[in-house]
Design a protein around this motif. Structure first.
Motif, short mmCIF file in Angstrom:
data_model
loop_
_atom_site.label_atom_id
_atom_site.label_comp_id
_atom_site.label_asym_id
_atom_site.label_seq_id
_atom_site.Cartn_x
_atom_site.Cartn_y
_atom_site.Cartn_z
N LEU A 52 0.83 -1.21 0.00
CA LEU A 52 0.00 0.00 0.00
C LEU A 52 0.86 1.26 0.00
O LEU A 52 0.55 2.24 -0.69
N ARG A 82 -4.11 5.95 4.42
CA ARG A 82 -5.46 6.51 4.46
C ARG A 82 -5.75 7.34 3.22
O ARG A 82 -6.82 7.26 2.61
N LEU A 85 -6.31 5.00 0.19
CA LEU A 85 -7.62 4.35 0.20
C LEU A 85 -8.74 5.35 -0.05
O LEU A 85 -9.74 5.02 -0.69
N ARG A 86 -8.58 6.56 0.44
CA ARG A 86 -9.59 7.59 0.18
C ARG A 86 -9.67 7.91 -1.31
O ARG A 86 -10.76 8.15 -1.84
N ILE A 89 -11.07 4.40 -3.18
CA ILE A 89 -12.38 3.84 -2.83
C ILE A 89 -13.42 4.93 -2.77
O ILE A 89 -13.26 5.93 -2.06
N THR A 91 -17.24 4.98 -1.92
CA THR A 91 -18.41 4.23 -1.48
C THR A 91 -19.65 5.12 -1.50
O THR A 91 -19.71 6.12 -0.78
N TRP A 240 -17.54 -0.19 2.22
CA TRP A 240 -16.16 0.32 2.17
C TRP A 240 -15.18 -0.82 2.39
O TRP A 240 -14.18 -0.95 1.67
N GLN A 243 -14.91 -3.02 -0.68
CA GLN A 243 -14.13 -2.39 -1.76
C GLN A 243 -12.65 -2.35 -1.41
O GLN A 243 -11.80 -2.53 -2.29
N ALA A 244 -12.33 -2.09 -0.15
CA ALA A 244 -10.93 -2.05 0.27
C ALA A 244 -10.29 -3.43 0.09
O ALA A 244 -9.15 -3.54 -0.38
N GLN A 245 -11.02 -4.47 0.45
CA GLN A 245 -10.51 -5.83 0.28
C GLN A 245 -10.27 -6.14 -1.19
O GLN A 245 -9.26 -6.75 -1.56
N VAL A 248 -7.11 -4.16 -2.36
CA VAL A 248 -5.88 -4.80 -1.89
C VAL A 248 -5.65 -6.10 -2.64
O VAL A 248 -4.52 -6.42 -3.03
#
Length: 265
Positions: A52, A82, A85-86, A89, A91, A240, A243-245, A248
């Motif tokens: 990441l 952070r 991911l912001r 993603i 959502t 969220w 989507q994060a999973q 990654v």
């Protein structure tokens, strides 16, 4: 020399120092005598974090650490992740139909907390001391018998015998809800009916308690309007996380990772 049990973790050519994995391993549980399990979990966590961070730097994400708790500021790496991911993603807010459908799937899941009106008599002691604990238990057992024989005299008994400041109000603790007291005390409250006194003294870190349930307000199913925002937030967090999973997972699929098993739970 690298141990076969603890191989180097390499993410897209970047070698992770063993000390970094070792530090992470302290936060993971493994069976006693099997350090390799905690190490593998740590290796996975560190590999994903490194992946990441690599992605964040490749996208030129800027770190702007924020306060995540009173007096606790994010590290630069946490802020980078952070920020990534912001950016990655998006959502959407759940629709009104989705929120209502989730509520209708089981309205009984959304309840108000119970309220307990409670009085007690505290026989203070240090539970770590066998001598003090036994002496306090003997006194508490005697007081329990008196409290159960003369329930209308509980307030006077508490005023005379309790080691708690609540003795000035006849042992009354007022209204309590979940989380307002120590777990051992709360566990007993969940099984007492109005007017009942505990059959045996209850031990907590404060000592022994003789507890009387003065009144109970049972939990009630809440109407949709009272829990709408809570359901909306939960649905958004679930979306969220999904989507994060997925994000990654795609990074892992495209990466060259050695020394870490990304399938480890």
């Amino acid at each position: 020399m690298t141990s076969p049990l603890f191989p180097d973790v390499i993410v897209n050519g970047e070698i992770i120092p063993h000390k970094m994995v070792a530090a992470e391993a302290q936060h993971h549980i493994g069976p006693r005598g099997k350090p390799g399990i905690a190490w593998r979990k740590a290796a996975k966590a560190v590999a994903i974090r490194t992946l990441l961070l690599q992605q964040a730097r490749a996208q030129k994400i800027e770190a702007h650490p924020e306060e995540v708790a009173p007096g606790q500021i994010e590290t630069e790496e946490e802020a980078l992740i952070r920020g990534l991911l912001r950016t990655a993603i998006d959502t959407p807010h759940p629709s009104e139909a989705e929120i209502r459908a989730e509520w209708e799937r089981g309205p009984e899941r959304f309840r108000s907390p119970p309220l307990w009106e409670v009085s007690h008599i505290l026989i203070a002691c240090d539970p770590r001391s066998d001598t003090a604990r036994k002496k306090a238990l003997a006194r508490a057992t005697k007081l329990t018998g008196l409290a159960r024989d003369e329930r209308n005299g509980f307030s006077a008994l508490a005023a005379r015998e309790s080691d708690c400041g609540s003795k000035t109000s006849g042992g009354s603790l007022g209204q309590l809800g979940p989380g307002d007291t120590v777990p051992e005390f709360e566990a007993v409250l969940r099984n007492l009916n109005g007017g009942e006194v505990t059959e045996t003294p209850v031990l907590t870190r404060h000592g022994y308690h003789v507890i009387r349930m003065d009144a109970v307000a049972e939990s009630q199913v809440l109407p949709f309007g009272a829990v709408r925002e809570k359901i909306s937030d939960a649905l958004e967090k679930t979306a969220w996380a999904r989507q994060a999973q997925s994000f990654v997972g795609q990074l892992v699929a495209d990466a060259d990772i050695k020394g870490a098993d990304l399938s480890v739970v």
